[in-house]
Design a protein around this motif. Structure first.
Motif, PDB file in Angstrom:
ATOM      1  N   ASN A 266      40.252 -70.874  10.950  1.00 36.32           N
ATOM      2  CA  ASN A 266      40.452 -70.562  12.363  1.00 36.32           C
ATOM      3  C   ASN A 266      41.927 -70.218  12.574  1.00 36.32           C
ATOM      4  O   ASN A 266      42.796 -71.077  12.400  1.00 36.32           O
ATOM      5  N   ALA A 268      43.576 -69.919  15.121  1.00 37.07           N
ATOM      6  CA  ALA A 268      44.180 -70.603  16.270  1.00 37.07           C
ATOM      7  C   ALA A 268      44.866 -71.899  15.863  1.00 37.07           C
ATOM      8  O   ALA A 268      45.917 -72.260  16.409  1.00 37.07           O
ATOM      9  N   ASP A 269      44.272 -72.625  14.887  1.00 39.18           N
ATOM     10  CA  ASP A 269      44.849 -73.915  14.503  1.00 39.18           C
ATOM     11  C   ASP A 269      44.991 -74.100  12.997  1.00 39.18           C
ATOM     12  O   ASP A 269      45.364 -75.184  12.539  1.00 39.18           O
ATOM     13  N   ARG A 271      42.754 -74.429  10.737  1.00 39.54           N
ATOM     14  CA  ARG A 271      41.819 -75.399  10.176  1.00 39.54           C
ATOM     15  C   ARG A 271      40.598 -74.684   9.604  1.00 39.54           C
ATOM     16  O   ARG A 271      40.197 -73.629  10.092  1.00 39.54           O
ATOM     17  N   LEU A 273      36.743 -73.967   8.734  1.00 40.64           N
ATOM     18  CA  LEU A 273      35.397 -74.122   9.278  1.00 40.64           C
ATOM     19  C   LEU A 273      34.400 -73.832   8.174  1.00 40.64           C
ATOM     20  O   LEU A 273      34.602 -72.905   7.376  1.00 40.64           O
ATOM     21  N   ASN A 288      35.326 -79.647   6.523  1.00 38.28           N
ATOM     22  CA  ASN A 288      35.197 -79.038   7.841  1.00 38.28           C
ATOM     23  C   ASN A 288      36.275 -79.562   8.783  1.00 38.28           C
ATOM     24  O   ASN A 288      36.501 -80.770   8.881  1.00 38.28           O
ATOM     25  N   ARG A 289      36.942 -78.644   9.450  1.00 35.23           N
ATOM     26  CA  ARG A 289      38.020 -78.925  10.395  1.00 35.23           C
ATOM     27  C   ARG A 289      39.286 -79.451   9.710  1.00 35.23           C
ATOM     28  O   ARG A 289      40.208 -79.938  10.381  1.00 35.23           O
ATOM     29  N   PHE A 309      37.893 -64.429   9.997  1.00 34.83           N
ATOM     30  CA  PHE A 309      37.256 -65.335  10.938  1.00 34.83           C
ATOM     31  C   PHE A 309      36.141 -64.618  11.697  1.00 34.83           C
ATOM     32  O   PHE A 309      35.046 -65.173  11.888  1.00 34.83           O
ATOM     33  N   GLU A 310      36.376 -63.395  12.115  1.00 35.04           N
ATOM     34  CA  GLU A 310      35.358 -62.634  12.846  1.00 35.04           C
ATOM     35  C   GLU A 310      34.155 -62.330  11.952  1.00 35.04           C
ATOM     36  O   GLU A 310      33.007 -62.358  12.407  1.00 35.04           O
ATOM     37  N   ILE A 313      32.117 -65.567  11.785  1.00 34.08           N
ATOM     38  CA  ILE A 313      31.359 -65.800  13.023  1.00 34.08           C
ATOM     39  C   ILE A 313      30.147 -64.881  13.095  1.00 34.08           C
ATOM     40  O   ILE A 313      29.042 -65.293  13.462  1.00 34.08           O
TER      41      ILE A 313
END
Length: 319
Positions: A266, A268-269, A271, A273, A288-289, A309-310, A313
């Motif tokens: 991710n 954004a942070d 981390r 997934l 995870n995370r 990431f996209e 998803i």
């Protein structure tokens, strides 16, 4: 009984003349690699990285290299309802650089099996008999239809059909002069070592990732250098993708999962997934995370992270 395979000699039999003349059949993926020791997962990953195919292509590659056997029968097709030739497989898989590979000096279709073409007369079939994949194991009903139509349209070939499809003949009982062992040109250990090195990534790129991340996987903390790989965030398509900011240092299995969109970072942070497909496996669920273990101020391409990431998803939505 021997296995009987339908195999397409190029789109709409475009390479049939070359296959007939060179007494071979071939497939046209990953032409710069010896795929003898590639795992199925590694084939999928390499196809994805080089944008040469998907999972279905990997299934065809696996069957061509590992499942087709000397003495098996191959039916060369044209489209879904035509046969251009039938032959007997006369060798194991010949990688691109093998000295007995008749396609080794060309750029395409460099994965080969030698074939004795017993029938090279083309016939149209009365109905669509084949599926789209390049390689397909034929069922008895399909084989019987091919035999019947050749017998009806070319009765002079009935002796050849009997040779190709002798009733009750088991492949292990056959002794028709097949050379089913071709000694390798090099020590197998050298082949494995060369392919492991290739999988780890270009040396300068890998060295940069080892230096940037202090020789540790950024997810697991693994520091066994022989298990670490230089992962391209934006899939490798040329030297320009070897910028160090486009890379991470990952343990081999984590690299594979990332490339298969079963894991993602991710942006954004920072981390990790993991996919719902991995939630049942404690080996990977614990990551995870988890925040990446990166030295401070390490430059990682945000644009590449977003692309990955996209893609993750999007893949999750389809699962």
């Amino acid at each position: 009984m021997r296995n009987v395979w339908k195999i397409a000699p190029g789109l709409n039999a475009s390479t049939w003349k070359e296959c007939r003349a060179r007494k071979c059949i071939s497939i046209n993926w990953l032409n710069d690699f010896d795929l003898s020791d590639f795992s199925h997962e590694l084939v999928i990953q390499t196809l994805i990285e080089l944008r040469e195919g998907k999972k279905g292509s990997a299934e065809t590659i696996r069957s061509f290299i590992h499942e087709v056997q000397p003495r098996d029968i191959v039916v060369a097709n044209r489209g879904l309802s035509g046969v251009v030739g039938i032959g007997i497989v006369r060798s194991r898989y010949l990688p691109p650089s093998h000295k007995k590979n008749p396609n080794r000096r060309q750029q395409f279709s460099r994965h080969v099996r030698l074939v004795e073409w017993v029938i090279d007369v083309e016939i149209p079939l009365d109905k669509k008999l084949f599926n789209q994949p390049t390689l397909q194991r034929l069922k008895l009903q399909q084989i019987e239809q091919i035999k019947a139509e050749y017998s009806a349209k070319h009765p002079e070939l009935r002796a050849s059909l009997t040779r190709l499809f002798p009733c009750g003949l088991d492949a292990d009982q056959a002794d028709d002069g097949v050379d089913d062992f071709i000694p390798p040109d090099e020590d197998t250990r050298q082949t494995v070592e060369r392919q492991v090195k290739a999988r780890r990534g270009q040396k300068r790129f890998r060295d940069a990732q080892l230096r940037r991340f202090s020789g540790k996987c950024v997810v697991t903390g693994c520091c066994v250098v022989d298990l670490l790989e230089a992962a391209h965030l934006s899939p490798y398509r040329g030297e320009g993708h070897n910028h160090e900011a486009n890379g991470l240092l990952l343990r081999a299995d984590i690299h594979t999962l990332l490339d298969l969109n079963l894991m993602a970072i991710n942006p954004a942070d920072m981390r990790l997934l993991i996919s719902v497909k991995l939630q049942e496996d404690e080996t990977y669920r614990k990551y995870n995370r988890k925040e990446l273990m990166c030295p401070a101020k390490t430059n990682i391409s945000r644009e590449s992270l977003i692309d990955r990431f996209e893609a993750f998803i999007s893949a999750e939505r389809e699962r």
